[in-house]
Scaffold this motif. Structure first.
Motif, mmCIF file in Angstrom:
data_model
loop_
_atom_site.group_PDB
_atom_site.id
_atom_site.type_symbol
_atom_site.label_atom_id
_atom_site.label_comp_id
_atom_site.label_asym_id
_atom_site.label_seq_id
_atom_site.Cartn_x
_atom_site.Cartn_y
_atom_site.Cartn_z
ATOM 1 N N HIS A 41 0.844 -1.196 0.000
ATOM 2 C CA HIS A 41 0.000 0.000 0.000
ATOM 3 C C HIS A 41 0.882 1.249 0.000
ATOM 4 N N HIS A 47 3.853 0.986 2.995
ATOM 5 C CA HIS A 47 3.842 -0.102 3.977
ATOM 6 C C HIS A 47 3.175 -1.327 3.371
ATOM 7 N N ASP A 49 0.298 -4.405 4.414
ATOM 8 C CA ASP A 49 -0.753 -4.743 5.374
ATOM 9 C C ASP A 49 -0.910 -6.254 5.408
HETATM 10 MN MN MN Z 1 -2.621 0.176 4.524
#
Ligand code: MN
Length: 202
Positions: A41, A47, A49
């Motif tokens: 993302h 980052h 997830d």
């Molecule tokens: Mn995210």
């Protein structure tokens, strides 16, 4: 499995489903084995997830440094709100001005086995999760251990020591593409612009 009505409240309250293409959380799961998914993302900060199915929803952690196959690399994982089960199939661009705006790709997905005797929800409550991932990229035991920092929101995510551990491969560099669309996160972010350019040419 019945989804507790209250568990997605936070997820829903943060999003305007008339504007974001993300799932609403109104559909219920059909497959048998519990699933996991790792989204890459590119929001305000980049980052990954990590999401594990538990009791009809996806328990979720944001991992700034992402996954590693090296047991020595223990990465910070911040627990975030539960996501709906259908989020496992979400890939796309969250529009500007919406929560988490930016491109999302399905970096890895598959099923998992809980390595502990307690249920996964109990393990999460206890702050100690160990799962065997059967992903397209990640395989073998992975652990999530809660730390005492920041009101118990911080966890550590790492590869467990087993035959699937690999200290030589940089999995993020070697396998950057979506397991669904085969786009990189850069491709996914660029896609809308390329469409506009194509339209001009016609
Ligand atoms: Mn995210």
């Amino acid at each position: 499995m019945v989804v507790k009505k209250t568990t997605l409240k936070k997820y829903k309250s943060k999003r305007d489903f008339t504007k974001t293409p993300e799932p609403t959380g109104n559909n219920i799961k059909k497959s048998k084995d519990p699933i996991f998914v790792i989204h890459e993302h590119q929001a305000r900060s980049h980052h990954f997830d990590f999401r594990l199915e538990s009791e009809g929803v996806l328990k979720s952690w944001a991992i700034p440094k992402g996954p590693s196959t090296n047991p020595a690399e223990k990465h910070l994982a911040i627990q975030v709100e539960d996501h709906p089960y259908e989020y496992k199939s979400f890939e796309g661009v969250i529009p500007e001005g919406q929560y988490g705006a930016g491109p999302v790709i399905i970096w890895d997905s598959g099923t998992f086995k809980n390595l502990k005797d307690d249920s996964l929800s109990k393990c999460i409550e206890n702050g100690s999760v160990a799962v065997w991932l059967k992903g397209k990229k990640l395989k073998g035991g992975y652990a999530l251990i809660r730390t005492k920092f920041r009101e118990n929101k911080d966890w550590l995510f790492f590869k467990m020591k087993d035959e699937k551990a690999d200290i030589k491969t940089d999995i993020q560099k070697e396998k950057p593409k979506s397991v669904v669309s085969h786009k990189t996160i850069e491709d996914a972010g660029r896609a809308p612009l390329e469409k506009k350019v194509e339209r001009k040419k016609k």
